[in-house]
Design a protein around this motif. Structure first.
Motif, PDB file in Angstrom:
ATOM      1  N   LYS A 149      52.998  66.257  55.334  1.00 26.32           N
ATOM      2  CA  LYS A 149      52.427  65.455  54.243  1.00 26.32           C
ATOM      3  C   LYS A 149      50.938  65.212  54.469  1.00 26.32           C
ATOM      4  O   LYS A 149      50.150  65.239  53.530  1.00 26.32           O
ATOM      5  N   ILE A 150      50.545  65.007  55.722  1.00 25.71           N
ATOM      6  CA  ILE A 150      49.116  64.827  56.037  1.00 25.71           C
ATOM      7  C   ILE A 150      48.350  66.106  55.709  1.00 25.71           C
ATOM      8  O   ILE A 150      47.227  66.055  55.185  1.00 25.71           O
ATOM      9  N   LYS A 151      48.964  67.259  55.979  1.00 24.55           N
ATOM     10  CA  LYS A 151      48.327  68.541  55.640  1.00 24.55           C
ATOM     11  C   LYS A 151      48.132  68.660  54.127  1.00 24.55           C
ATOM     12  O   LYS A 151      47.081  69.110  53.660  1.00 24.55           O
ATOM     13  N   HIS A 152      49.148  68.219  53.358  1.00 23.46           N
ATOM     14  CA  HIS A 152      49.023  68.232  51.887  1.00 23.46           C
ATOM     15  C   HIS A 152      47.896  67.300  51.433  1.00 23.46           C
ATOM     16  O   HIS A 152      47.117  67.645  50.539  1.00 23.46           O
ATOM     17  N   ILE A 153      47.817  66.128  52.053  1.00 24.39           N
ATOM     18  CA  ILE A 153      46.766  65.166  51.696  1.00 24.39           C
ATOM     19  C   ILE A 153      45.398  65.782  51.959  1.00 24.39           C
ATOM     20  O   ILE A 153      44.490  65.674  51.121  1.00 24.39           O
ATOM     21  N   LYS A 154      45.234  66.460  53.106  1.00 27.50           N
ATOM     22  CA  LYS A 154      43.951  67.094  53.423  1.00 27.50           C
ATOM     23  C   LYS A 154      43.608  68.166  52.402  1.00 27.50           C
ATOM     24  O   LYS A 154      42.453  68.326  52.020  1.00 27.50           O
ATOM     25  N   LYS A 155      44.625  68.909  51.932  1.00 28.12           N
ATOM     26  CA  LYS A 155      44.388  69.942  50.918  1.00 28.12           C
ATOM     27  C   LYS A 155      43.906  69.303  49.617  1.00 28.12           C
ATOM     28  O   LYS A 155      42.947  69.765  49.001  1.00 28.12           O
ATOM     29  N   PHE A 156      44.547  68.188  49.206  1.00 26.99           N
ATOM     30  CA  PHE A 156      44.132  67.490  47.990  1.00 26.99           C
ATOM     31  C   PHE A 156      42.708  66.960  48.125  1.00 26.99           C
ATOM     32  O   PHE A 156      41.901  67.052  47.191  1.00 26.99           O
ATOM     33  N   LEU A 157      42.385  66.407  49.296  1.00 27.71           N
ATOM     34  CA  LEU A 157      41.043  65.872  49.520  1.00 27.71           C
ATOM     35  C   LEU A 157      39.999  66.984  49.491  1.00 27.71           C
ATOM     36  O   LEU A 157      38.883  66.779  49.016  1.00 27.71           O
ATOM     37  N   SER A 158      40.352  68.176  49.978  1.00 30.45           N
ATOM     38  CA  SER A 158      39.401  69.298  49.956  1.00 30.45           C
ATOM     39  C   SER A 158      39.127  69.767  48.532  1.00 30.45           C
ATOM     40  O   SER A 158      38.109  70.380  48.252  1.00 30.45           O
ATOM     41  N   GLN A 159      40.062  69.472  47.607  1.00 32.80           N
ATOM     42  CA  GLN A 159      39.870  69.818  46.185  1.00 32.80           C
ATOM     43  C   GLN A 159      39.208  68.676  45.422  1.00 32.80           C
ATOM     44  O   GLN A 159      39.232  68.641  44.193  1.00 32.80           O
ATOM     45  N   ASN A 160      38.637  67.693  46.153  1.00 31.90           N
ATOM     46  CA  ASN A 160      37.948  66.527  45.580  1.00 31.90           C
ATOM     47  C   ASN A 160      38.851  65.648  44.732  1.00 31.90           C
ATOM     48  O   ASN A 160      38.406  65.062  43.743  1.00 31.90           O
ATOM     49  N   ASP A 161      40.107  65.533  45.094  1.00 35.00           N
ATOM     50  CA  ASP A 161      41.027  64.630  44.408  1.00 35.00           C
ATOM     51  C   ASP A 161      41.231  63.390  45.260  1.00 35.00           C
ATOM     52  O   ASP A 161      41.188  63.453  46.484  1.00 35.00           O
ATOM     53  N   LYS A 162      41.467  62.250  44.596  1.00 34.18           N
ATOM     54  CA  LYS A 162      41.841  61.045  45.325  1.00 34.18           C
ATOM     55  C   LYS A 162      43.325  61.132  45.614  1.00 34.18           C
ATOM     56  O   LYS A 162      44.068  61.779  44.879  1.00 34.18           O
ATOM     57  N   VAL A 163      43.759  60.474  46.672  1.00 36.04           N
ATOM     58  CA  VAL A 163      45.175  60.509  47.031  1.00 36.04           C
ATOM     59  C   VAL A 163      45.697  59.081  47.180  1.00 36.04           C
ATOM     60  O   VAL A 163      45.089  58.247  47.855  1.00 36.04           O
ATOM     61  N   LYS A 164      46.815  58.829  46.522  1.00 34.91           N
ATOM     62  CA  LYS A 164      47.506  57.542  46.623  1.00 34.91           C
ATOM     63  C   LYS A 164      48.699  57.768  47.541  1.00 34.91           C
ATOM     64  O   LYS A 164      49.592  58.552  47.219  1.00 34.91           O
ATOM     65  N   ILE A 165      48.691  57.109  48.684  1.00 37.59           N
ATOM     66  CA  ILE A 165      49.772  57.256  49.648  1.00 37.59           C
ATOM     67  C   ILE A 165      50.694  56.057  49.481  1.00 37.59           C
ATOM     68  O   ILE A 165      50.264  54.913  49.647  1.00 37.59           O
ATOM     69  N   THR A 166      51.947  56.321  49.139  1.00 39.95           N
ATOM     70  CA  THR A 166      52.904  55.258  48.866  1.00 39.95           C
ATOM     71  C   THR A 166      54.008  55.270  49.915  1.00 39.95           C
ATOM     72  O   THR A 166      54.695  56.275  50.090  1.00 39.95           O
ATOM     73  N   MET A 167      54.180  54.150  50.596  1.00 37.93           N
ATOM     74  CA  MET A 167      55.278  53.967  51.548  1.00 37.93           C
ATOM     75  C   MET A 167      56.363  53.204  50.786  1.00 37.93           C
ATOM     76  O   MET A 167      56.137  52.082  50.345  1.00 37.93           O
ATOM     77  N   MET A 168      57.509  53.851  50.589  1.00 38.59           N
ATOM     78  CA  MET A 168      58.590  53.233  49.813  1.00 38.59           C
ATOM     79  C   MET A 168      59.613  52.608  50.760  1.00 38.59           C
ATOM     80  O   MET A 168      60.065  53.255  51.704  1.00 38.59           O
ATOM     81  N   PHE A 169      59.970  51.369  50.489  1.00 37.12           N
ATOM     82  CA  PHE A 169      60.996  50.678  51.256  1.00 37.12           C
ATOM     83  C   PHE A 169      62.221  50.506  50.367  1.00 37.12           C
ATOM     84  O   PHE A 169      62.111  50.012  49.251  1.00 37.12           O
ATOM     85  N   ARG A 170      63.401  50.883  50.898  1.00 41.48           N
ATOM     86  CA  ARG A 170      64.637  50.731  50.127  1.00 41.48           C
ATOM     87  C   ARG A 170      65.569  49.795  50.872  1.00 41.48           C
ATOM     88  O   ARG A 170      65.710  49.886  52.093  1.00 41.48           O
ATOM     89  N   GLY A 171      66.227  48.969  50.121  1.00 45.63           N
ATOM     90  CA  GLY A 171      67.260  48.100  50.688  1.00 45.63           C
ATOM     91  C   GLY A 171      66.777  47.287  51.866  1.00 45.63           C
ATOM     92  O   GLY A 171      65.816  46.531  51.774  1.00 45.63           O
ATOM     93  N   ARG A 172      67.451  47.453  53.019  1.00 47.99           N
ATOM     94  CA  ARG A 172      67.155  46.647  54.212  1.00 47.99           C
ATOM     95  C   ARG A 172      65.904  47.115  54.943  1.00 47.99           C
ATOM     96  O   ARG A 172      65.493  46.500  55.925  1.00 47.99           O
ATOM     97  N   GLU A 173      65.296  48.210  54.471  1.00 51.79           N
ATOM     98  CA  GLU A 173      64.057  48.682  55.096  1.00 51.79           C
ATOM     99  C   GLU A 173      62.922  47.685  54.919  1.00 51.79           C
ATOM    100  O   GLU A 173      61.912  47.762  55.613  1.00 51.79           O
TER     101      GLU A 173
END
Length: 164
Positions: free
Chosen positions: A97-121
Motif C-alpha cells: 500500500k505504501i508503494k501504491h501511495i508513492k506511485k500516486f504521489l509521483s503522479q502529483n495526486d493527493k492521497v487520503k489514507i484511511t485507517m478503518m476500525f470495525r467492531g471491537r477494533e
C-alpha cells in the motif's frame, strides 16, 4: 458582445486600433467599419454612450479560443486518491500500500489514507495511530502531511500531498 447590426444604441463611442474616433451615430460608425472591411463590436454596452471597437471579429474570436486552449492545457488537475488500511493489516500488505501511495504521489495526486476500525477494533486506536505514524515515516522523503492522523467516528484519516 453585439456585432454590427445587433447594436441597439443610436450613438456610440468608436475606437479604432487604440485611438478614439469620438462619438458618432451608429450608421456613421457602421460605414467607417465597412470602409475598413472590419466589424463594429460593442465592447462596453453599459457605458453612456456604449463603446464600440472596429476590429476583425472572426480573428478576435479565434485568438480568444486559442488563449482558452493554452490556459486549459497549462492547468493541472489534482485528484485525491484513497488508500484504506485496517489495524490488522500485515506488514507486507502495508508495504504494498505504501508503494501504491508513492506511485500516486509521483503522479502529483493527493492521497487520503484511511485507517478503518470495525467492531471491537475501536479499542486499538493507539495501534492504528502507530501504524499511521509508520506510514508517515515511510513517506517522509516524498510527501508532506496536510492533515495529521485524526479520528473521525470509526475512521482515522491522514492526508498527504507530494513534495514540490
Amino acid at each position: 458582445m453585439n456585432i454590427n447590426e445587433e447594436i441597439k444604441a443610436t450613438d456610440v463611442r468608436v475606437i479604432d486600433e487604440g485611438k478614439q474616433l469620438g462619438i458618432m451615430s451608429l450608421t456613421e460608425a457602421l460605414e467607417v467599419a465597412a470602409k475598413a472591411g472590419l466589424d463594429l463590436v460593442e465592447v462596453a454596452p453599459n457605458s453612456s454612450p456604449p463603446v464600440c471597437r472596429i476590429m476583425d471579429y472572426g480573428k478576435f474570436r479565434y485568438q480568444q479560443s486559442k488563449k482558452q486552449q493554452v490556459a486549459k492545457k497549462s492547468q493541472s488537475t489534482i485528484q485525491v486518491k484513497e488508500i484504506r488500511i485496517r489495524p490488522k493489516t500485515d506488514e507486507h500488505d502495508l508495504q504494498v500500500k505504501i508503494k501504491h501511495i508513492k506511485k500516486f504521489l509521483s503522479q502529483n495526486d493527493k492521497v487520503k489514507i484511511t485507517m478503518m476500525f470495525r467492531g471491537r477494533e475501536m479499542a486499538y486506536t493507539d495501534l492504528g495511530r502507530k501504524i499511521m505514524e509508520d506510514v508517515q515515516r515511510a513517506l517522509a522523503d516524498v510527501s508532506i502531511v496536510d492533515q495529521h492522523p485524526k479520528l473521525e467516528g470509526r475512521n482515522m484519516i491522514m492526508m498527504v500531498s507530494p513534495k514540490k
